[in-house]
Design a protein around this motif. Structure first.
Motif, PDB file in Angstrom:
ATOM      1  N   MET A   1       1.115  -1.228   0.073  1.00 24.13           N
ATOM      2  CA  MET A   1       0.022  -0.082   0.012  1.00 24.13           C
ATOM      3  C   MET A   1       0.756   1.396  -0.002  1.00 24.13           C
ATOM      4  O   MET A   1       1.664   1.213   0.780  1.00 24.13           O
ATOM      5  N   ASN A   2       0.734   2.319  -1.008  1.00 22.52           N
ATOM      6  CA  ASN A   2       1.431   3.334  -0.936  1.00 22.52           C
ATOM      7  C   ASN A   2       0.971   4.088   0.178  1.00 22.52           C
ATOM      8  O   ASN A   2      -0.206   4.288   0.790  1.00 22.52           O
ATOM      9  N   ASN A   3       1.968   4.996   0.869  1.00 22.33           N
ATOM     10  CA  ASN A   3       1.733   5.817   2.210  1.00 22.33           C
ATOM     11  C   ASN A   3       0.993   7.075   1.788  1.00 22.33           C
ATOM     12  O   ASN A   3       0.215   7.415   2.646  1.00 22.33           O
ATOM     13  N   SER A   4       1.301   7.588   0.533  1.00 22.34           N
ATOM     14  CA  SER A   4       0.419   8.821   0.209  1.00 22.34           C
ATOM     15  C   SER A   4       0.059   9.102  -1.181  1.00 22.34           C
ATOM     16  O   SER A   4       0.653   8.217  -1.973  1.00 22.34           O
ATOM     17  N   GLN A   5      -0.960   9.752  -1.602  1.00 20.36           N
ATOM     18  CA  GLN A   5      -1.156  10.054  -3.068  1.00 20.36           C
ATOM     19  C   GLN A   5      -1.341  11.480  -2.963  1.00 20.36           C
ATOM     20  O   GLN A   5      -1.863  12.577  -2.099  1.00 20.36           O
ATOM     21  N   LYS A   6      -1.254  12.119  -4.252  1.00 20.68           N
ATOM     22  CA  LYS A   6      -1.376  13.658  -4.400  1.00 20.68           C
ATOM     23  C   LYS A   6      -2.516  14.073  -5.327  1.00 20.68           C
ATOM     24  O   LYS A   6      -2.736  13.397  -6.151  1.00 20.68           O
ATOM     25  N   PHE A   7      -3.188  15.095  -4.884  1.00 17.22           N
ATOM     26  CA  PHE A   7      -4.384  15.665  -5.598  1.00 17.22           C
ATOM     27  C   PHE A   7      -3.953  17.222  -5.619  1.00 17.22           C
ATOM     28  O   PHE A   7      -3.180  17.920  -4.786  1.00 17.22           O
ATOM     29  N   ASP A   8      -4.838  17.831  -6.474  1.00 15.20           N
ATOM     30  CA  ASP A   8      -4.811  19.400  -6.446  1.00 15.20           C
ATOM     31  C   ASP A   8      -5.415  20.048  -5.243  1.00 15.20           C
ATOM     32  O   ASP A   8      -4.978  20.957  -4.484  1.00 15.20           O
ATOM     33  N   ILE A   9      -6.737  19.457  -5.155  1.00 11.93           N
ATOM     34  CA  ILE A   9      -7.172  19.750  -3.899  1.00 11.93           C
ATOM     35  C   ILE A   9      -7.989  18.621  -3.118  1.00 11.93           C
ATOM     36  O   ILE A   9      -8.430  17.921  -3.617  1.00 11.93           O
ATOM     37  N   ALA A  10      -8.228  18.817  -1.637  1.00  6.85           N
ATOM     38  CA  ALA A  10      -8.469  17.974  -0.834  1.00  6.85           C
ATOM     39  C   ALA A  10      -9.908  18.712  -0.067  1.00  6.85           C
ATOM     40  O   ALA A  10      -9.387  19.615   0.473  1.00  6.85           O
ATOM     41  N   VAL A  11     -11.018  17.951  -0.172  1.00  6.25           N
ATOM     42  CA  VAL A  11     -12.187  18.323   0.500  1.00  6.25           C
ATOM     43  C   VAL A  11     -12.374  17.608   1.630  1.00  6.25           C
ATOM     44  O   VAL A  11     -12.606  16.313   1.668  1.00  6.25           O
ATOM     45  N   ILE A  12     -12.393  18.200   2.649  1.00  4.83           N
ATOM     46  CA  ILE A  12     -12.676  17.385   3.981  1.00  4.83           C
ATOM     47  C   ILE A  12     -14.107  17.485   4.368  1.00  4.83           C
ATOM     48  O   ILE A  12     -14.776  18.545   4.682  1.00  4.83           O
ATOM     49  N   GLY A  13     -14.947  16.460   4.172  1.00  3.52           N
ATOM     50  CA  GLY A  13     -16.597  16.611   4.617  1.00  3.52           C
ATOM     51  C   GLY A  13     -17.157  16.078   3.517  1.00  3.52           C
ATOM     52  O   GLY A  13     -17.022  17.010   2.317  1.00  3.52           O
ATOM     53  N   ALA A  14     -18.206  15.409   3.236  1.00  7.09           N
ATOM     54  CA  ALA A  14     -19.112  14.914   2.210  1.00  7.09           C
ATOM     55  C   ALA A  14     -20.630  15.293   2.544  1.00  7.09           C
ATOM     56  O   ALA A  14     -21.427  14.651   2.180  1.00  7.09           O
ATOM     57  N   GLY A  15     -20.697  16.364   3.249  1.00  2.18           N
ATOM     58  CA  GLY A  15     -22.109  16.931   3.209  1.00  2.18           C
ATOM     59  C   GLY A  15     -22.403  17.947   2.074  1.00  2.18           C
ATOM     60  O   GLY A  15     -21.742  17.839   0.956  1.00  2.18           O
ATOM     61  N   MET A  16     -23.563  18.564   2.096  1.00  2.00           N
ATOM     62  CA  MET A  16     -23.981  19.414   1.257  1.00  2.00           C
ATOM     63  C   MET A  16     -22.775  20.483   0.657  1.00  2.00           C
ATOM     64  O   MET A  16     -22.470  20.489  -0.640  1.00  2.00           O
ATOM     65  N   ALA A  17     -22.173  21.165   1.448  1.00  2.00           N
ATOM     66  CA  ALA A  17     -21.107  22.148   0.960  1.00  2.00           C
ATOM     67  C   ALA A  17     -19.859  21.480   0.302  1.00  2.00           C
ATOM     68  O   ALA A  17     -19.366  21.712  -0.539  1.00  2.00           O
ATOM     69  N   GLY A  18     -19.553  20.376   0.901  1.00  2.00           N
ATOM     70  CA  GLY A  18     -18.259  19.646   0.235  1.00  2.00           C
ATOM     71  C   GLY A  18     -18.690  19.204  -0.977  1.00  2.00           C
ATOM     72  O   GLY A  18     -17.768  19.008  -1.707  1.00  2.00           O
ATOM     73  N   LEU A  19     -19.674  18.395  -1.022  1.00  2.00           N
ATOM     74  CA  LEU A  19     -19.942  17.860  -2.222  1.00  2.00           C
ATOM     75  C   LEU A  19     -20.222  18.805  -3.638  1.00  2.00           C
ATOM     76  O   LEU A  19     -19.915  18.420  -4.718  1.00  2.00           O
ATOM     77  N   VAL A  20     -20.798  20.119  -3.134  1.00  2.00           N
ATOM     78  CA  VAL A  20     -21.084  20.968  -4.171  1.00  2.00           C
ATOM     79  C   VAL A  20     -19.616  21.661  -4.754  1.00  2.00           C
ATOM     80  O   VAL A  20     -19.443  21.893  -5.928  1.00  2.00           O
ATOM     81  N   CYS A  21     -18.908  21.793  -3.671  1.00  2.00           N
ATOM     82  CA  CYS A  21     -17.652  22.532  -3.945  1.00  2.00           C
ATOM     83  C   CYS A  21     -16.689  21.430  -4.673  1.00  2.00           C
ATOM     84  O   CYS A  21     -16.156  21.964  -5.712  1.00  2.00           O
ATOM     85  N   ALA A  22     -16.711  20.167  -4.327  1.00  2.00           N
ATOM     86  CA  ALA A  22     -15.986  19.372  -5.011  1.00  2.00           C
ATOM     87  C   ALA A  22     -16.360  18.903  -6.589  1.00  2.00           C
ATOM     88  O   ALA A  22     -15.561  18.860  -7.465  1.00  2.00           O
ATOM     89  N   GLN A  23     -17.649  19.061  -6.707  1.00  2.00           N
ATOM     90  CA  GLN A  23     -18.008  18.880  -8.084  1.00  2.00           C
ATOM     91  C   GLN A  23     -17.582  20.088  -8.983  1.00  2.00           C
ATOM     92  O   GLN A  23     -17.348  20.072 -10.148  1.00  2.00           O
ATOM     93  N   GLU A  24     -17.681  21.468  -8.306  1.00  5.62           N
ATOM     94  CA  GLU A  24     -17.332  22.524  -9.162  1.00  5.62           C
ATOM     95  C   GLU A  24     -15.871  22.577  -9.588  1.00  5.62           C
ATOM     96  O   GLU A  24     -15.546  23.003 -10.404  1.00  5.62           O
ATOM     97  N   LEU A  25     -15.145  22.221  -8.611  1.00  3.95           N
ATOM     98  CA  LEU A  25     -13.817  21.836  -8.702  1.00  3.95           C
ATOM     99  C   LEU A  25     -13.462  21.168  -9.574  1.00  3.95           C
ATOM    100  O   LEU A  25     -12.367  21.299 -10.624  1.00  3.95           O
ATOM    101  N   GLN A  26     -13.953  19.918  -9.794  1.00  2.00           N
ATOM    102  CA  GLN A  26     -13.667  18.901 -10.789  1.00  2.00           C
ATOM    103  C   GLN A  26     -14.128  19.232 -12.311  1.00  2.00           C
ATOM    104  O   GLN A  26     -13.219  19.085 -13.016  1.00  2.00           O
ATOM    105  N   LYS A  27     -15.149  20.091 -12.091  1.00  2.00           N
ATOM    106  CA  LYS A  27     -15.560  20.584 -13.625  1.00  2.00           C
ATOM    107  C   LYS A  27     -14.579  21.576 -13.967  1.00  2.00           C
ATOM    108  O   LYS A  27     -14.273  21.581 -15.230  1.00  2.00           O
TER     109      LYS A  27
END
Length: 358
Positions: A1-27
């Motif tokens: 198992m790799n110890n780490s993985q890189k992303f542009d942005i990490a969103v903490i929390g999958a409630g309304m605000a987190g999901l909306v934010c993540a979708q916009e950033l992915q788009k």
């Protein structure tokens, strides 16, 4: 198992605000990971399955209180979970009732309440489509490291088998969780967060809630009241009672959801065993409404420590670039409600996009 993985942005929390934010950033073309400490999406848009029944034990319904929720409701009224099911959202009732004290009168309050027949977590599942979400991951620490990255260390919160890394590297982080939970992560010495950012987080205050879910004999179906839900303004024990099974197309038994007042929840918030607390609340409800409510076939109790934001910030999202891009979003920014959480998620994504995270 790799110890780490890189992303542009990490969103903490999958409630309304987190999901909306993540979708916009992915788009917008960013690589995004959503880190969620529980097993599912939706945050307080939560549904529990018990004894073959469903119960919405968090958000009760969606109401078109602003343009974002109106758009979401219109969209979900035409979307289906699968071709042979009903739309994700449908109108439940056009009014709820309030029980006045001390007269004990039921007053109808006009209100268009939209619910998900398959459970309110269906809304979160819809918003989560196409996102890379790591479940059962609690962020323990986050600190800036070389190469302008945040390093987030993760804890597995249950026994779910996984091959995901235990660290995430990200150029920017979105805190889409209640402000007190964000503080737990950020107040650790390694974080080096701007003091003004922490000061704003400490300003935010929440009221708790204890939710009781109770199921009854199918024989009592004929004894159900005409009302679907009653609100209890200024009651020491109760805030809300709903006939949750009336939301379902083919209920197998009567199911009630009872949500406590903030005063009652605060008194019992740290009680280790919530079952007696739930029984006390149910007994009080039975005395107020229907005597047979005190004898359920099953009873479950849930503790919401951060149920309702009582003191929110007057900003759409909370931002800082020191030491690296960091943004807070949720119902605690700009409006203490679901509409506010949606708008805050959008605002957080817009801020990061305008910054041009590289």
């Amino acid at each position: 198992m790799n110890n780490s993985q890189k992303f542009d942005i990490a969103v903490i929390g999958a409630g309304m605000a987190g999901l909306v934010c993540a979708q916009e950033l992915q788009k917008a073309g960013y690589s995004v990971v959503v880190l969620e400490k529980s097993r599912g999406v939706g945050g307080r848009m939560a549904t529990r399955r018990v004894s073959g029944s469903r119960a919405d034990h968090g958000v009760r319904y969606l109401e078109p209180t602003g343009k974002f929720l109106q758009q979401l409701i219109n969209n979900l009224k035409s979307q289906k979970n699968s071709p042979d099911t009903e739309p994700i959202l449908q109108l439940w009732t056009d009014k709820i009732y309030e029980l006045t004290q001390p007269q004990g009168l039921l007053l109808p309050i006009p209100k268009n309440c939209y619910i998900a027949p398959q459970g309110m977590n269906s809304v979160g599942k819809f918003l989560a489509q196409g996102l890379d979400i790591w479940f059962s991951r609690r962020v323990q620490t986050m600190q800036p490291i070389a190469e302008k990255n945040w390093c987030l260390t993760l804890e597995i919160t249950n026994d779910a088998a996984t091959e995901k890394p235990i660290e995430v590297m990200a150029k920017a982080v979105v805190l889409a969780i209640p402000a007190p939970q964000a503080l737990i992560i950020l107040e650790k010495p390694v974080a080096e967060i701007q003091p003004e950012f922490l000061k704003h987080l400490r300003f935010v205050e929440y009221d708790p809630c204890i939710t009781v879910m109770a199921g009854y004999s199918p024989e009592l179906e004929e004894n159900l009241p005409e009302w679907g839900a009653i609100a209890f303004p200024n009651d020491d024990y109760l805030d809300w009672v709903g006939v949750d099974s009336s939301k379902r197309p083919h209920p197998t038994q009567p199911v009630f959801v009872i949500q406590s007042s903030a005063k009652f929840a605060t008194t019992h918030l740290d009680t280790p065993d919530l079952q007696p607390v739930g029984k006390e609340l149910l007994e009080y409800t039975a005395q107020q409404l229907l005597p047979w409510l005190s004898n359920p076939e099953w009873l479950q109790v849930h503790r919401w420590r951060y149920a309702f934001c009582r003191q929110a910030l007057n900003v759409s999202c909370l931002t800082t670039e020191m030491p690296l891009p960091l943004v807070g979003a949720g119902d605690w920014c700009g409006g203490n409600n679901i509409e506010g959480a949606f708008a805050s998620g959008l605002a957080a994504a817009n801020w990061l996009s305008q910054m041009g995270v590289e």
